[in-house]
Design a protein around this motif. Structure first.
Motif, short mmCIF file in Angstrom:
data_model
loop_
_atom_site.label_atom_id
_atom_site.label_comp_id
_atom_site.label_asym_id
_atom_site.label_seq_id
_atom_site.Cartn_x
_atom_site.Cartn_y
_atom_site.Cartn_z
N ALA A 60 -4.76 2.89 17.54
CA ALA A 60 -5.60 1.64 17.15
C ALA A 60 -5.68 1.90 15.67
N ALA A 61 -6.13 2.89 15.14
CA ALA A 61 -6.38 2.84 13.82
C ALA A 61 -5.12 2.86 12.78
N TYR A 62 -4.03 3.44 13.28
CA TYR A 62 -2.82 3.53 12.54
C TYR A 62 -2.31 2.16 12.39
N ARG A 63 -2.20 1.15 13.63
CA ARG A 63 -2.16 -0.10 13.29
C ARG A 63 -2.89 -0.95 12.40
N GLN A 64 -3.93 -0.44 12.09
CA GLN A 64 -4.41 -1.11 10.82
C GLN A 64 -4.17 -0.76 9.67
N MET A 65 -3.41 0.22 9.41
CA MET A 65 -2.95 0.87 8.19
C MET A 65 -1.96 0.35 7.38
N THR A 66 -2.15 -0.25 6.13
CA THR A 66 -1.17 -0.90 5.41
C THR A 66 -0.52 0.12 4.47
N ASP A 67 -1.15 1.11 4.21
CA ASP A 67 -0.25 2.13 3.62
C ASP A 67 -0.82 3.51 3.66
N ILE A 68 -0.19 4.55 3.79
CA ILE A 68 -0.27 5.90 3.94
C ILE A 68 -0.12 6.87 2.62
N ASN A 69 -0.84 7.52 2.14
CA ASN A 69 -0.61 8.13 0.72
C ASN A 69 -0.86 9.82 0.92
N VAL A 70 0.26 10.36 0.73
CA VAL A 70 0.15 11.85 1.15
C VAL A 70 0.77 12.64 0.15
N ARG A 99 4.60 7.94 -0.16
CA ARG A 99 4.03 6.71 0.24
C ARG A 99 4.65 5.99 1.47
N LEU A 100 3.71 5.56 2.45
CA LEU A 100 4.58 5.28 3.64
C LEU A 100 3.85 3.85 3.91
N LEU A 101 4.68 2.72 4.09
CA LEU A 101 4.25 1.31 4.58
C LEU A 101 4.88 1.04 5.96
N PRO A 102 4.19 1.26 7.03
CA PRO A 102 4.45 1.34 8.26
C PRO A 102 5.15 0.03 8.57
N SER A 103 4.25 -1.16 8.20
CA SER A 103 5.05 -2.47 8.51
C SER A 103 6.25 -2.97 8.18
N THR A 104 6.48 -2.19 7.12
CA THR A 104 7.77 -2.69 6.39
C THR A 104 8.87 -1.62 6.65
N LEU A 164 5.21 13.35 10.16
CA LEU A 164 3.60 13.34 9.63
C LEU A 164 2.96 12.42 10.96
N LEU A 165 3.81 11.50 11.58
CA LEU A 165 3.07 10.67 12.67
C LEU A 165 3.55 10.69 13.94
N GLY A 166 4.81 11.38 14.35
CA GLY A 166 5.20 11.75 15.50
C GLY A 166 5.24 10.36 16.39
N PRO A 167 4.56 10.63 17.51
CA PRO A 167 4.53 9.34 18.32
C PRO A 167 4.21 8.02 17.79
N LEU A 168 3.25 7.97 16.66
CA LEU A 168 2.90 6.82 16.04
C LEU A 168 4.33 6.16 15.66
N TRP A 169 5.12 6.98 14.94
CA TRP A 169 6.32 6.33 14.36
C TRP A 169 7.04 5.90 15.29
N LEU A 170 7.03 6.16 16.64
CA LEU A 170 8.08 5.89 17.55
C LEU A 170 7.37 4.72 18.54
N GLY A 276 -3.02 16.40 -0.05
CA GLY A 276 -3.92 15.14 -0.31
C GLY A 276 -3.62 13.78 0.98
N LEU A 277 -4.49 12.97 0.83
CA LEU A 277 -4.43 11.94 1.95
C LEU A 277 -5.42 11.02 1.65
N ASP A 278 -4.74 9.84 1.74
CA ASP A 278 -5.85 8.52 1.95
C ASP A 278 -4.90 7.38 2.42
N VAL A 279 -5.68 6.21 2.58
CA VAL A 279 -4.90 5.20 3.27
C VAL A 279 -5.34 3.86 2.65
#
Length: 304
Positions: A60-70, A99-104, A164-170, A276-279
Protein backbone atom coordinates in the motif's frame (compact mmCIF):
# COMPACT_ATOMS: atom_id res chain seq x y z
CA UNK A 1 48.91 -37.63 -0.37
CA UNK A 2 52.37 -35.97 -0.40
CA UNK A 3 52.77 -32.21 -0.26
CA UNK A 4 53.94 -32.12 -3.86
CA UNK A 5 50.95 -34.16 -4.99
CA UNK A 6 48.59 -31.95 -2.99
CA UNK A 7 50.11 -28.79 -4.51
CA UNK A 8 49.84 -30.28 -7.99
CA UNK A 9 46.23 -31.26 -7.38
CA UNK A 10 45.35 -27.75 -6.21
CA UNK A 11 47.10 -26.25 -9.24
CA UNK A 12 45.19 -28.56 -11.59
CA UNK A 13 41.92 -27.73 -9.83
CA UNK A 14 42.63 -24.02 -10.16
CA UNK A 15 43.50 -24.34 -13.84
CA UNK A 16 40.36 -26.41 -14.38
CA UNK A 17 38.20 -23.80 -12.67
CA UNK A 18 39.73 -20.87 -14.52
CA UNK A 19 39.45 -22.77 -17.78
CA UNK A 20 35.80 -23.49 -17.15
CA UNK A 21 35.15 -19.80 -16.49
CA UNK A 22 36.30 -18.92 -19.99
CA UNK A 23 33.69 -21.19 -21.58
CA UNK A 24 30.26 -19.88 -22.61
CA UNK A 25 27.78 -19.82 -19.73
CA UNK A 26 25.53 -22.16 -21.69
CA UNK A 27 27.86 -25.08 -21.04
CA UNK A 28 25.81 -27.39 -18.85
CA UNK A 29 22.68 -25.37 -19.60
CA UNK A 30 20.55 -28.50 -19.75
CA UNK A 31 20.96 -28.88 -15.99
CA UNK A 32 20.21 -25.27 -15.10
CA UNK A 33 18.15 -24.89 -11.89
CA UNK A 34 15.84 -22.42 -13.69
CA UNK A 35 15.16 -23.76 -17.19
CA UNK A 36 13.58 -21.22 -19.51
CA UNK A 37 10.74 -23.45 -20.59
CA UNK A 38 7.55 -21.88 -21.89
CA UNK A 39 5.60 -20.13 -19.16
CA UNK A 40 2.80 -22.36 -17.84
CA UNK A 41 -0.72 -21.32 -17.02
CA UNK A 42 -0.96 -19.29 -13.83
CA UNK A 43 -1.07 -21.06 -10.49
CA UNK A 44 -3.61 -19.14 -8.42
CA UNK A 45 -1.91 -20.22 -5.19
CA UNK A 46 1.43 -18.81 -6.36
CA UNK A 47 -0.15 -15.52 -7.42
CA UNK A 48 -1.84 -15.22 -4.02
CA UNK A 49 1.38 -16.09 -2.17
CA UNK A 50 3.37 -13.42 -3.98
CA UNK A 51 0.61 -10.87 -3.42
CA UNK A 52 0.58 -11.66 0.31
CA UNK A 53 4.36 -11.21 0.38
CA UNK A 54 4.07 -7.86 -1.42
CA UNK A 55 1.60 -6.74 1.23
CA UNK A 56 4.01 -7.86 3.97
CA UNK A 57 6.72 -5.75 2.28
CA UNK A 58 4.43 -2.69 2.27
CA UNK A 59 2.44 -2.74 -0.97
CA UNK A 60 0.00 0.00 0.00
CA UNK A 61 2.79 2.44 0.87
CA UNK A 62 4.83 1.47 -2.19
CA UNK A 63 1.94 2.32 -4.49
CA UNK A 64 2.03 5.87 -3.15
CA UNK A 65 5.73 6.36 -3.93
CA UNK A 66 6.53 8.60 -6.88
CA UNK A 67 10.28 8.18 -6.52
CA UNK A 68 12.73 6.16 -4.43
CA UNK A 69 16.24 7.47 -3.72
CA UNK A 70 18.91 5.04 -2.53
CA UNK A 71 22.65 5.05 -1.97
CA UNK A 72 24.73 1.88 -1.76
CA UNK A 73 28.22 0.84 -0.81
CA UNK A 74 29.53 -2.58 -1.68
CA UNK A 75 32.36 -4.84 -2.72
CA UNK A 76 32.72 -7.27 -5.62
CA UNK A 77 34.74 -10.46 -5.26
CA UNK A 78 37.88 -10.28 -7.46
CA UNK A 79 37.30 -13.42 -9.53
CA UNK A 80 33.87 -12.21 -10.65
CA UNK A 81 35.44 -9.03 -11.97
CA UNK A 82 37.79 -11.11 -14.09
CA UNK A 83 35.11 -13.28 -15.67
CA UNK A 84 32.37 -10.65 -16.08
CA UNK A 85 34.23 -7.32 -16.49
CA UNK A 86 31.36 -5.52 -18.28
CA UNK A 87 28.86 -6.39 -15.55
CA UNK A 88 31.17 -5.58 -12.65
CA UNK A 89 32.85 -2.59 -14.35
CA UNK A 90 35.07 -2.24 -11.30
CA UNK A 91 36.77 0.97 -12.45
CA UNK A 92 33.48 2.85 -12.13
CA UNK A 93 31.21 0.79 -9.90
CA UNK A 94 32.16 1.84 -6.40
CA UNK A 95 29.55 3.62 -4.30
CA UNK A 96 26.33 4.57 -6.07
CA UNK A 97 23.32 6.85 -5.95
CA UNK A 98 20.21 5.28 -7.47
CA UNK A 99 16.82 6.71 -8.42
CA UNK A 100 13.72 4.62 -9.13
CA UNK A 101 10.44 5.91 -10.55
CA UNK A 102 8.09 2.93 -10.22
CA UNK A 103 5.18 4.29 -12.27
CA UNK A 104 7.39 4.85 -15.34
CA UNK A 105 9.60 1.73 -14.90
CA UNK A 106 12.69 3.96 -14.81
CA UNK A 107 15.90 3.22 -12.90
CA UNK A 108 18.86 5.60 -13.01
CA UNK A 109 22.23 5.00 -11.37
CA UNK A 110 25.20 7.27 -10.70
CA UNK A 111 28.39 5.38 -9.82
CA UNK A 112 31.69 6.70 -8.51
CA UNK A 113 34.86 4.62 -8.81
CA UNK A 114 38.60 4.79 -9.33
CA UNK A 115 38.18 5.75 -13.01
CA UNK A 116 35.58 8.42 -12.38
CA UNK A 117 31.80 8.63 -12.81
CA UNK A 118 29.34 6.42 -14.62
CA UNK A 119 25.68 7.30 -15.19
CA UNK A 120 23.04 4.81 -16.32
CA UNK A 121 19.51 5.55 -17.53
CA UNK A 122 17.17 2.60 -17.93
CA UNK A 123 13.47 2.29 -18.76
CA UNK A 124 12.01 -1.20 -18.75
CA UNK A 125 10.37 -2.33 -21.97
CA UNK A 126 6.69 -3.06 -22.29
CA UNK A 127 4.74 -6.02 -23.57
CA UNK A 128 4.88 -4.95 -27.23
CA UNK A 129 7.38 -7.04 -29.25
CA UNK A 130 9.23 -3.95 -30.48
CA UNK A 131 9.60 -2.36 -27.02
CA UNK A 132 12.91 -3.63 -25.61
CA UNK A 133 13.28 -0.69 -23.25
CA UNK A 134 15.64 2.27 -23.35
CA UNK A 135 19.19 2.40 -22.02
CA UNK A 136 21.94 5.01 -22.07
CA UNK A 137 25.35 5.01 -20.39
CA UNK A 138 27.76 7.89 -19.77
CA UNK A 139 31.37 7.56 -18.60
CA UNK A 140 32.75 10.79 -17.12
CA UNK A 141 30.02 12.74 -18.89
CA UNK A 142 30.57 11.19 -22.33
CA UNK A 143 27.80 9.01 -23.71
CA UNK A 144 28.93 5.51 -24.66
CA UNK A 145 28.05 3.84 -27.96
CA UNK A 146 29.37 0.47 -26.78
CA UNK A 147 26.62 -2.14 -27.10
CA UNK A 148 28.08 -4.46 -24.45
CA UNK A 149 28.22 -1.62 -21.92
CA UNK A 150 24.59 -0.74 -22.64
CA UNK A 151 23.31 -4.31 -22.44
CA UNK A 152 25.16 -4.99 -19.18
CA UNK A 153 23.96 -1.70 -17.70
CA UNK A 154 20.33 -2.48 -18.53
CA UNK A 155 20.57 -5.89 -16.88
CA UNK A 156 22.16 -4.45 -13.74
CA UNK A 157 19.72 -1.55 -13.43
CA UNK A 158 16.63 -3.75 -13.70
CA UNK A 159 18.22 -6.29 -11.38
CA UNK A 160 18.74 -3.70 -8.67
CA UNK A 161 15.08 -2.77 -8.80
CA UNK A 162 14.24 -6.42 -8.20
CA UNK A 163 16.80 -6.85 -5.41
CA UNK A 164 15.60 -3.76 -3.56
CA UNK A 165 11.87 -4.33 -3.88
CA UNK A 166 11.37 -8.07 -4.44
CA UNK A 167 7.65 -8.86 -4.73
CA UNK A 168 6.76 -5.16 -4.91
CA UNK A 169 8.68 -4.98 -8.21
CA UNK A 170 6.74 -7.94 -9.62
CA UNK A 171 3.25 -7.89 -8.16
CA UNK A 172 1.31 -5.64 -10.51
CA UNK A 173 2.80 -6.77 -13.82
CA UNK A 174 0.48 -9.65 -14.75
CA UNK A 175 3.32 -12.19 -14.81
CA UNK A 176 2.95 -15.97 -14.98
CA UNK A 177 3.68 -17.74 -11.69
CA UNK A 178 3.91 -21.28 -10.34
CA UNK A 179 4.45 -22.73 -6.87
CA UNK A 180 7.95 -24.19 -6.57
CA UNK A 181 7.79 -26.16 -3.33
CA UNK A 182 9.69 -25.16 -0.20
CA UNK A 183 13.27 -24.21 0.62
CA UNK A 184 15.19 -23.38 3.79
CA UNK A 185 17.01 -20.05 3.86
CA UNK A 186 19.17 -19.55 6.95
CA UNK A 187 16.91 -21.93 8.86
CA UNK A 188 13.68 -20.28 7.71
CA UNK A 189 11.07 -22.40 5.96
CA UNK A 190 10.18 -20.57 2.76
CA UNK A 191 7.60 -21.13 0.05
CA UNK A 192 9.12 -20.80 -3.42
CA UNK A 193 7.23 -18.91 -6.11
CA UNK A 194 8.59 -19.23 -9.66
CA UNK A 195 7.94 -16.19 -11.84
CA UNK A 196 8.32 -15.97 -15.61
CA UNK A 197 9.61 -12.43 -15.97
CA UNK A 198 8.61 -10.80 -19.25
CA UNK A 199 10.27 -8.55 -20.20
CA UNK A 200 13.29 -9.91 -18.40
CA UNK A 201 16.24 -8.31 -16.63
CA UNK A 202 17.45 -5.81 -19.20
CA UNK A 203 16.78 -5.86 -22.92
CA UNK A 204 15.60 -9.44 -23.17
CA UNK A 205 12.19 -11.01 -23.67
CA UNK A 206 12.17 -13.42 -20.73
CA UNK A 207 13.97 -14.33 -17.52
CA UNK A 208 12.91 -16.56 -14.70
CA UNK A 209 12.94 -15.66 -11.00
CA UNK A 210 12.35 -17.85 -7.94
CA UNK A 211 11.39 -16.00 -4.76
CA UNK A 212 11.79 -17.68 -1.36
CA UNK A 213 9.03 -16.29 0.86
CA UNK A 214 9.31 -16.80 4.62
CA UNK A 215 6.27 -18.58 6.05
CA UNK A 216 6.72 -16.62 9.26
CA UNK A 217 7.06 -12.95 8.29
CA UNK A 218 6.08 -13.13 4.61
CA UNK A 219 9.30 -11.45 3.50
CA UNK A 220 11.44 -12.57 0.57
CA UNK A 221 14.82 -13.66 1.90
CA UNK A 222 16.27 -15.10 -1.33
CA UNK A 223 15.80 -14.46 -5.05
CA UNK A 224 17.24 -16.81 -7.66
CA UNK A 225 17.24 -15.63 -11.28
CA UNK A 226 18.49 -16.17 -14.80
CA UNK A 227 20.66 -13.58 -16.55
CA UNK A 228 19.63 -13.71 -20.20
CA UNK A 229 19.90 -9.99 -20.89
CA UNK A 230 23.64 -9.96 -21.59
CA UNK A 231 25.44 -12.29 -24.01
CA UNK A 232 28.24 -13.21 -21.60
CA UNK A 233 25.85 -14.19 -18.78
CA UNK A 234 23.28 -16.14 -20.80
CA UNK A 235 22.75 -19.56 -19.26
CA UNK A 236 23.94 -18.41 -15.84
CA UNK A 237 21.83 -18.42 -12.67
CA UNK A 238 22.56 -16.26 -9.63
CA UNK A 239 20.83 -15.59 -6.34
CA UNK A 240 20.63 -12.73 -3.87
CA UNK A 241 20.04 -13.17 -0.14
CA UNK A 242 18.69 -10.19 1.82
CA UNK A 243 19.32 -9.33 5.47
CA UNK A 244 18.74 -6.74 8.20
CA UNK A 245 15.32 -5.69 6.94
CA UNK A 246 14.00 -2.38 8.25
CA UNK A 247 10.60 -0.69 7.97
CA UNK A 248 10.87 2.85 6.63
CA UNK A 249 8.23 4.96 4.89
CA UNK A 250 5.78 2.06 5.25
CA UNK A 251 7.97 -0.38 3.25
CA UNK A 252 10.32 -3.08 4.49
CA UNK A 253 13.76 -2.72 2.86
CA UNK A 254 16.71 -5.15 2.73
CA UNK A 255 19.48 -3.05 4.26
CA UNK A 256 22.16 -5.63 3.42
CA UNK A 257 22.38 -8.05 0.48
CA UNK A 258 24.71 -10.74 -0.82
CA UNK A 259 24.88 -12.16 -4.34
CA UNK A 260 26.36 -15.47 -5.48
CA UNK A 261 26.53 -17.33 -8.76
CA UNK A 262 24.92 -20.78 -8.48
CA UNK A 263 25.17 -22.03 -12.09
CA UNK A 264 27.22 -23.16 -13.95
CA UNK A 265 29.61 -22.85 -10.97
CA UNK A 266 29.18 -21.83 -7.35
CA UNK A 267 30.95 -18.54 -6.71
CA UNK A 268 30.48 -15.63 -4.27
CA UNK A 269 29.99 -12.42 -6.20
CA UNK A 270 28.97 -9.24 -4.40
CA UNK A 271 28.14 -7.79 -0.96
CA UNK A 272 26.38 -4.43 -0.60
CA UNK A 273 24.32 -2.37 1.82
CA UNK A 274 21.99 0.61 1.79
CA UNK A 275 23.71 3.72 3.13
CA UNK A 276 21.02 6.27 2.28
CA UNK A 277 17.27 6.24 1.61
CA UNK A 278 14.42 8.67 1.08
CA UNK A 279 11.25 8.81 -1.03
CA UNK A 280 8.76 11.12 -2.76
CA UNK A 281 10.88 14.14 -3.69
CA UNK A 282 8.54 14.79 -6.60
CA UNK A 283 10.91 15.03 -9.59
CA UNK A 284 10.28 13.83 -13.15
CA UNK A 285 12.10 11.25 -15.26
CA UNK A 286 13.97 13.94 -17.21
CA UNK A 287 15.82 14.91 -14.01
CA UNK A 288 17.56 11.52 -13.86
CA UNK A 289 18.05 10.99 -17.60
CA UNK A 290 21.78 11.80 -17.65
CA UNK A 291 24.61 12.51 -17.82
CA UNK A 292 23.94 13.51 -14.19
CA UNK A 293 21.05 13.89 -11.78
CA UNK A 294 19.52 17.38 -11.77
CA UNK A 295 16.88 19.31 -9.84
CA UNK A 296 15.24 17.51 -6.95
CA UNK A 297 16.97 14.26 -7.91
CA UNK A 298 20.48 15.66 -7.46
CA UNK A 299 20.91 15.60 -3.67
CA UNK A 300 22.36 12.44 -2.16
CA UNK A 301 19.95 10.01 -0.54
CA UNK A 302 19.39 10.79 3.13
CA UNK A 303 21.95 8.82 5.19
CA UNK A 304 20.62 5.92 7.27
Amino acid sequence: MTNSHAMASRAISRRTLLGALTLPWLVGGCTTPLPLVQAPANDAGAVSRLRDSAEAHGLAAYRQMTDINVSYSGKWRPLVGRIQPEVVDEGYRGSSQERLLPSTAVVAQAYTGAKGNKHVWWRRGGTAPNDAGEVAVWFNGVRSADDAAQQAAALVAEGYGLFLLGPLWLNDRGLRMQSGGTERVDGRVCDVVDVWLSPGLGRVATDRVALCIDRGDGLVHRMRFTLEGFANTQGAVAEVDTFEHERRFGVTWPMRSFERIVHPIALPAHDWRITGLDVNRGYEAKEVSGPAFTGAAAAAATPV
